[in-house]
Write a protein that holds these residues in place. Sequence first.
Motif, mmCIF file in Angstrom:
data_model
loop_
_atom_site.group_PDB
_atom_site.id
_atom_site.type_symbol
_atom_site.label_atom_id
_atom_site.label_comp_id
_atom_site.label_asym_id
_atom_site.label_seq_id
_atom_site.Cartn_x
_atom_site.Cartn_y
_atom_site.Cartn_z
ATOM 1 N N GLY B 130 0.824 -1.200 0.000
ATOM 2 C CA GLY B 130 0.000 0.000 0.000
ATOM 3 C C GLY B 130 0.858 1.249 0.000
ATOM 4 N N ARG B 131 2.148 1.081 -0.146
ATOM 5 C CA ARG B 131 3.134 2.146 -0.105
ATOM 6 C C ARG B 131 4.464 1.499 -0.516
ATOM 7 N NH1 ARG B 131 5.195 3.799 5.670
ATOM 8 N NH2 ARG B 131 7.001 3.941 4.309
ATOM 9 N N ALA B 132 5.601 2.019 -0.097
ATOM 10 C CA ALA B 132 6.860 1.301 -0.251
ATOM 11 C C ALA B 132 7.458 1.098 1.130
ATOM 12 C CB ALA B 132 7.832 2.080 -1.133
ATOM 13 N N ALA B 298 4.905 11.785 12.840
ATOM 14 C CA ALA B 298 4.467 10.571 12.133
ATOM 15 C C ALA B 298 5.609 9.575 12.173
ATOM 16 C CB ALA B 298 4.093 10.876 10.687
ATOM 17 N N VAL B 299 5.257 8.306 12.168
ATOM 18 C CA VAL B 299 6.291 7.268 12.239
ATOM 19 C C VAL B 299 5.800 6.022 11.496
ATOM 20 C CG1 VAL B 299 5.446 6.549 14.534
ATOM 21 C CG2 VAL B 299 7.784 5.972 13.856
ATOM 22 N N THR B 300 6.749 5.297 10.898
ATOM 23 C CA THR B 300 6.434 4.065 10.191
ATOM 24 C C THR B 300 5.630 3.131 11.088
ATOM 25 O OG1 THR B 300 7.385 2.179 9.048
ATOM 26 C CG2 THR B 300 8.679 3.034 10.859
ATOM 27 N N PRO B 301 4.638 2.404 10.593
ATOM 28 C CA PRO B 301 4.286 2.157 9.186
ATOM 29 C C PRO B 301 3.409 3.224 8.526
ATOM 30 C CG PRO B 301 2.971 0.767 10.621
ATOM 31 C CD PRO B 301 3.949 1.480 11.496
ATOM 32 N N ASP B 302 2.987 4.269 9.251
ATOM 33 C CA ASP B 302 2.320 5.359 8.536
ATOM 34 C C ASP B 302 3.302 5.953 7.535
ATOM 35 O OD1 ASP B 302 -0.222 5.190 9.659
ATOM 36 O OD2 ASP B 302 0.300 6.461 11.367
ATOM 37 N N LEU B 303 2.755 6.519 6.486
ATOM 38 C CA LEU B 303 3.588 6.975 5.376
ATOM 39 C C LEU B 303 3.925 8.451 5.541
ATOM 40 C CD1 LEU B 303 4.779 6.408 2.537
ATOM 41 C CD2 LEU B 303 2.526 6.936 1.611
ATOM 42 N N ILE B 304 5.183 8.766 5.353
ATOM 43 C CA ILE B 304 5.645 10.152 5.407
ATOM 44 C C ILE B 304 6.127 10.515 4.008
ATOM 45 C CG2 ILE B 304 7.345 11.727 6.424
ATOM 46 C CD1 ILE B 304 7.445 9.479 8.773
ATOM 47 N N ALA B 305 5.541 11.564 3.423
ATOM 48 C CA ALA B 305 5.940 11.958 2.068
ATOM 49 C C ALA B 305 6.422 13.401 2.072
ATOM 50 C CB ALA B 305 4.773 11.793 1.098
ATOM 51 N N VAL B 306 7.398 13.672 1.231
ATOM 52 C CA VAL B 306 7.968 15.012 1.118
ATOM 53 C C VAL B 306 7.596 15.565 -0.263
ATOM 54 C CG1 VAL B 306 10.096 16.366 1.136
ATOM 55 C CG2 VAL B 306 9.862 14.396 2.670
ATOM 56 N N LEU B 307 6.973 16.750 -0.259
ATOM 57 C CA LEU B 307 6.529 17.373 -1.514
ATOM 58 C C LEU B 307 7.186 18.733 -1.670
ATOM 59 C CD1 LEU B 307 2.675 16.727 -0.998
ATOM 60 C CD2 LEU B 307 4.333 15.216 -2.123
ATOM 61 N N ASP B 308 7.387 19.136 -2.906
ATOM 62 C CA ASP B 308 7.903 20.475 -3.178
ATOM 63 C C ASP B 308 6.846 21.496 -2.743
ATOM 64 O OD1 ASP B 308 10.045 21.974 -5.276
ATOM 65 O OD2 ASP B 308 8.108 22.969 -4.969
ATOM 66 N N LEU B 309 7.259 22.459 -1.904
ATOM 67 C CA LEU B 309 6.313 23.402 -1.314
ATOM 68 C C LEU B 309 5.583 24.207 -2.386
ATOM 69 C CD1 LEU B 309 5.177 24.804 1.222
ATOM 70 C CD2 LEU B 309 7.227 26.225 1.286
ATOM 71 N N PRO B 332 -2.146 8.004 6.683
ATOM 72 C CA PRO B 332 -2.377 6.786 7.470
ATOM 73 C C PRO B 332 -2.139 5.550 6.600
ATOM 74 C CG PRO B 332 -4.209 8.336 7.720
ATOM 75 C CD PRO B 332 -3.347 8.867 6.623
ATOM 76 N N CYS B 333 -1.449 4.547 7.171
ATOM 77 C CA CYS B 333 -1.178 3.316 6.422
ATOM 78 C C CYS B 333 -2.415 2.419 6.428
ATOM 79 C CB CYS B 333 0.007 2.569 7.032
ATOM 80 S SG CYS B 333 -0.258 2.064 8.739
ATOM 81 N N ASP B 334 -2.383 1.372 5.609
ATOM 82 C CA ASP B 334 -3.439 0.362 5.606
ATOM 83 C C ASP B 334 -3.553 -0.239 7.013
ATOM 84 O OD1 ASP B 334 -5.016 -1.501 3.464
ATOM 85 O OD2 ASP B 334 -4.284 -2.726 5.127
ATOM 86 N N VAL B 358 2.727 5.912 17.209
ATOM 87 C CA VAL B 358 1.476 6.641 17.409
ATOM 88 C C VAL B 358 0.868 6.885 16.037
ATOM 89 C CG1 VAL B 358 2.036 7.809 19.571
ATOM 90 C CG2 VAL B 358 2.775 8.830 17.420
ATOM 91 N N PRO B 359 -0.440 6.723 15.909
ATOM 92 C CA PRO B 359 -1.051 6.941 14.597
ATOM 93 C C PRO B 359 -0.908 8.401 14.186
ATOM 94 C CG PRO B 359 -2.739 6.602 16.288
ATOM 95 C CD PRO B 359 -1.421 6.353 16.943
ATOM 96 N N VAL B 360 -0.735 8.629 12.901
ATOM 97 C CA VAL B 360 -0.526 9.989 12.417
ATOM 98 C C VAL B 360 -1.752 10.861 12.708
ATOM 99 C CG1 VAL B 360 -1.299 9.465 10.066
ATOM 100 C CG2 VAL B 360 0.303 11.361 10.452
#
Lengths: 370, 370
Positions: B130-132, B298-309, B332-334, B358-360
């Motif tokens: 559901g992510r990588a 946020a912490v794994t397994p929840d997904l943390i993504a970095v986007l260009d502002l 939030p992860c699966d 802790v859940p995101v």
Amino acid sequence: MSAFITDADIDEIAVGAAVLGTGGGGDPHVGSLMAKRLIRLHGPVRLLAVEELTDDDFVVPVGGIGAPSVSVERIMAESELTAALEAIERAVGRKPTAVMPIEVGGGNSMIPIAAAALAGLPVVDGDAMGRAFPEAQMVTFHLAGYGPGATVLVDHFGNEVVSRPVNGEWSERLARAAVVEMGGGATMIDYAYGGDVVRECAIPGTLTLAKRIGSILRGRSATGDELRDDERIDALCDDLGAYRLFDGKVSDLQREVDGGFTRGAAELDGVGGDRGATFRLDFQNEMLLARRDGQIAAVTPDLIAVLDLATGMPITTDDVRYGARVTVIGIPCDDRWRTPMGLATAGPDHFGYDVDWVPVEQFATQKEGR
Amino acid sequence: MSAFITDADIDEIAVGAAVLGTGGGGDPHVGSLMAKRLIRLHGPVRLLAVEELTDDDFVVPVGGIGAPSVSVERIMAESELTAALEAIERAVGRKPTAVMPIEVGGGNSMIPIAAAALAGLPVVDGDAMGRAFPEAQMVTFHLAGYGPGATVLVDHFGNEVVSRPVNGEWSERLARAAVVEMGGGATMIDYAYGGDVVRECAIPGTLTLAKRIGSILRGRSATGDELRDDERIDALCDDLGAYRLFDGKVSDLQREVDGGFTRGAAELDGVGGDRGATFRLDFQNEMLLARRDGQIAAVTPDLIAVLDLATGMPITTDDVRYGARVTVIGIPCDDRWRTPMGLATAGPDHFGYDVDWVPVEQFATQKEGR
């Protein structure tokens, strides 16, 4: 030796195999227990001469890979041998008809006999090194241009890895990386070939040779005479065309398990006729370089063996102890190792020793000149 | 998305996949070139819903393993994909009927599409994360108690390794050791299962999800409206139920390739509404731990993504640059990853972070409380 190996032959073969190296199979006396037990359970193992192999044969070299120090400590599981034979049959789609030692030195002389007993197959009287070498591509198949083919690794955790490396060097790299993960030791099948290729590549008669060496060191000459303890080493050198390089006492020893190998060096102080001289042995699973007072006495691919000075019993890389009184002998290797390809594969350069290869025969000339 | 993936879909999927992680396939934009070329050559790839799979299907997850930094530099060879598919068929004796992403994040979304185009097979709209995630056993098959089965590795040297590891952890250990030898990257097939098991284990609809994410970040809302640059990130968070954790500028960055992984950390100084606050991201192939002023955001397994502002375009682990102005979001992860087995497999403990999971969702509560 009759055309069968019985449990009574095993101890002599093991002694001879320990002279011919250590290998990935470790001390042959550990493997010998398993070989004897399986022969008693399943019956003697037929010994097949290399020239008896037909094109229809499928010959499977089975052995241990890893640091000898680890191999000795591993519990030799019969299930590993069965799993390895099943894996090669599944990978190649061909049923093994004979087992062979990939190297006759060390425990890898015993593992094929054990596997043959277990599987009800004959064992080939020959190997692909004529001794033991520490790396997977150091085989006569490689010298003749044959690749490793489907290569099997199984460990005592139950993992199975079948690789098809593009060449012998890749086989060594991939296998060594896996073996380190597997705890330092595993059972391996590589260079499984038809009888035609094995007839071309195998060094014939080496299990019989191991037995003859063991017989001499246990006190029976090639002609059947009894030998006193102090006659045995010289009788062996006569029989093999080998050289007694040094008698000495181990005065310093470094040894460590590193990257799937047992590496180190031993320093010796001369005793008897060698009093006043010093000797250094460098090893990586095998004794690879022997220097007397800084001068090369013998170097890989020639074979360097360490024997107990008093009893003539061989001492493997892993069993050399501080204070031990030993004799070092040098045995000329098979001529195939003295070709440019042989020296490039298993000569001093490959192991990072900055010395030129000289045949061990030169030592005799030097000694006479002293 | 229609029931086919055309070359016109690839860029949107690649953008979404880069939000969902980096993975062993590296930057999806590298893989997207191969996927587009192979679709143009062989025609659109049929997209198969997870629930369409029958028990007779044999579904083969194909992807890259290794440090993303290496994957990006590797020349993606089609011959590797063909060799991997042939090897799994030979090992299992079953012809693949569909290809699947093992992870939808990063380049491993693209490689299965490319492999499907090449082999004329459909690709499953689903994946096993559901992510990588950075390790081979971090898959829903593992959570459900299924082992890796016959596991294939092929490299661009032409080496092929087929292992049958006893469990997912051993698969990871053996594969990682081989990949390091192979130069840091390889093509892998693992968890190849029948349609019944895949229907049970796969997280459905994730390729479609990747395309929707890509579509929003490229300026088209879920309802088809055009989005301004500065609306896209918030629109994405609304769509995914995700959280905008931090806007900041990268003020410090450590990154190295180590043991088949890209590891490191980035420090951020807040900008805009986050001015005065600091943020830290720890990564191992994926962003795994995000802390705002030392408090977990946020912490794994929840997904943390970095986007260009400014543009909303995703920035993979490997592309984070010093001075970049970015937005960090938490997704939030699966739910399967939030079970005890899921957290033991891919939670902070496993990666050596001494923090409780802790859940995101908690971040939103904290933020409101501030």
